[in-house]
Write an enzyme that holds these catalytic residues in place. Structure first.
Site, PDB file in Angstrom:
ATOM      1  N   LEU A   1      32.535  34.914  38.427  1.00 18.40           N
ATOM      2  CA  LEU A   1      33.107  35.715  39.508  1.00 18.40           C
ATOM      3  C   LEU A   1      34.254  36.589  39.007  1.00 18.40           C
ATOM      4  CD1 LEU A   1      33.125  36.317  42.577  1.00 18.40           C
ATOM      5  CD2 LEU A   1      34.809  34.459  42.805  1.00 18.40           C
ATOM      6  N   ASP A   2      34.136  37.903  39.250  1.00 18.83           N
ATOM      7  CA  ASP A   2      35.174  38.892  38.903  1.00 18.83           C
ATOM      8  C   ASP A   2      35.508  38.903  37.414  1.00 18.83           C
ATOM      9  OD1 ASP A   2      35.327  39.561  41.607  1.00 18.83           O
ATOM     10  OD2 ASP A   2      36.912  38.098  41.998  1.00 18.83           O
ATOM     11  N   GLU A   3      34.533  38.538  36.582  1.00 21.76           N
ATOM     12  CA  GLU A   3      34.755  38.487  35.139  1.00 21.76           C
ATOM     13  C   GLU A   3      33.899  39.489  34.368  1.00 21.76           C
ATOM     14  OE1 GLU A   3      36.805  36.669  33.334  1.00 21.76           O
ATOM     15  OE2 GLU A   3      37.439  34.967  34.552  1.00 21.76           O
TER      16      GLU A   3
END
Length: 286
Positions: free
Chosen positions: A229-231
């Protein structure tokens, strides 16, 4: 004779660096009557990789023959590559929840001729923007998502994405976390806009997190979607000033403009084949 638009191509490539790569690529194009209109390259000394984007005109060979010739040429160099017709708009599916500023911005830019896209569908887990979609003559698909129905909902979303031949999926403030399986299916062709300057304030409610920390800058990040997530690899970022008088609502209102601009840049660059993956990073030939 000036080549027509349908004879203009974009070649992107990455491979282990070695001497003579630019000469080899330009020689290949010259031998086939190609005329280079724009070229950019980058050597990543940390990884030993070479990246290049070339826009060229060629009237002597069609796409199929160029693709076949290039495939044979690229193999000894261990190239990852793509060859694209420059005039072809990128087939795109947009996904959104209940925050419509990014969706509205993309639709307007597309209608104004600022984004080379073929927007095939809008998918949402809410009905809020069906009228907006209709005003731009884009099919709207309402697919509710709950914890219990998420697998079936994602299967339907993927069915639409694949049936439309989407080369790009844009999460324009789509607020559902995608499953690992869906992230894998969309690898390299899905862009998300996160409303913070990553890696700060990942996850939910980043403006509230920023307000609690008293930051003096808020930001937005457009990145490729991955299972983490969000990486995902970052394509574009920007910031706006904040101060002690701002409420969470002030930050969110100011951030909407930044989010829209950052996402539009990322979508434009991706649709023009200016973004190349470099591990967990990107090379962006602006």
């Amino acid at each position: 004779m000036t080549p027509s638009a349908n004879q203009t191509y974009i070649l992107t490539l990455s491979c282990p660096d070695r001497r003579g790569l630019v000469h080899a690529v330009s020689g290949f194009l010259l031998e086939r009557g190609g005329n280079i209109e724009e070229a950019a390259q980058f050597n990543d000394h940390a990884t030993g990789l070479f990246f290049m984007r070339v826009q060229f005109a060629c009237g002597a060979h069609d796409y199929a023959s160029l693709q076949a010739d290039w495939a044979a040429f690229a193999q000894p160099y261990q190239m990852r590559w793509g060859l694209h017709a420059a005039a072809a708009p990128m087939k795109t599916v947009l996904m959104v929840s209940r925050e419509g500023h990014c969706l509205n911005d993309l639709l307007f830019r597309h209608k104004s001729g600022l984004l080379r896209l073929d927007i095939r569908a809008i998918i949402s887990n809410h009905r809020d923007f069906y009228q907006l979609a209709a005003s731009y003559d884009v099919p709207f698909h309402h697919i509710p998502v709950t914890a219990a129905t998420k697998p079936q909902a994602e299967a339907r979303q993927l069915e639409i994405i694949e049936s439309e031949g989407a080369e790009l999926v844009v999460l324009a403030r789509y607020m559902q976390v995608l499953s690992d399986a869906m992230c894998t299916r969309l690898e390299g062709r899905a862009i998300n806009i996160h409303h913070s300057f990553l890696p700060s304030f990942k996850g939910a409610r980043p403006y509230r997190q920023a307000h609690e920390r008293g930051v003096k800058l808020i930001g937005a990040t457009a990145h490729y979607v991955t299972a983490a997530l969000d990486e995902g690899p970052i394509i574009e970022q920007d910031v706006a000033r904040a101060d002690h008088t701002d409420t969470v609502e002030d930050l969110a209102a100011r951030g909407r403009d930044t989010e829209s601009l950052v996402l539009a840049r990322a979508v434009k660059w991706h649709s023009e084949h200016r973004v190349l993956l470099n591990g967990h990073k990107t090379v962006v030939f602006r």
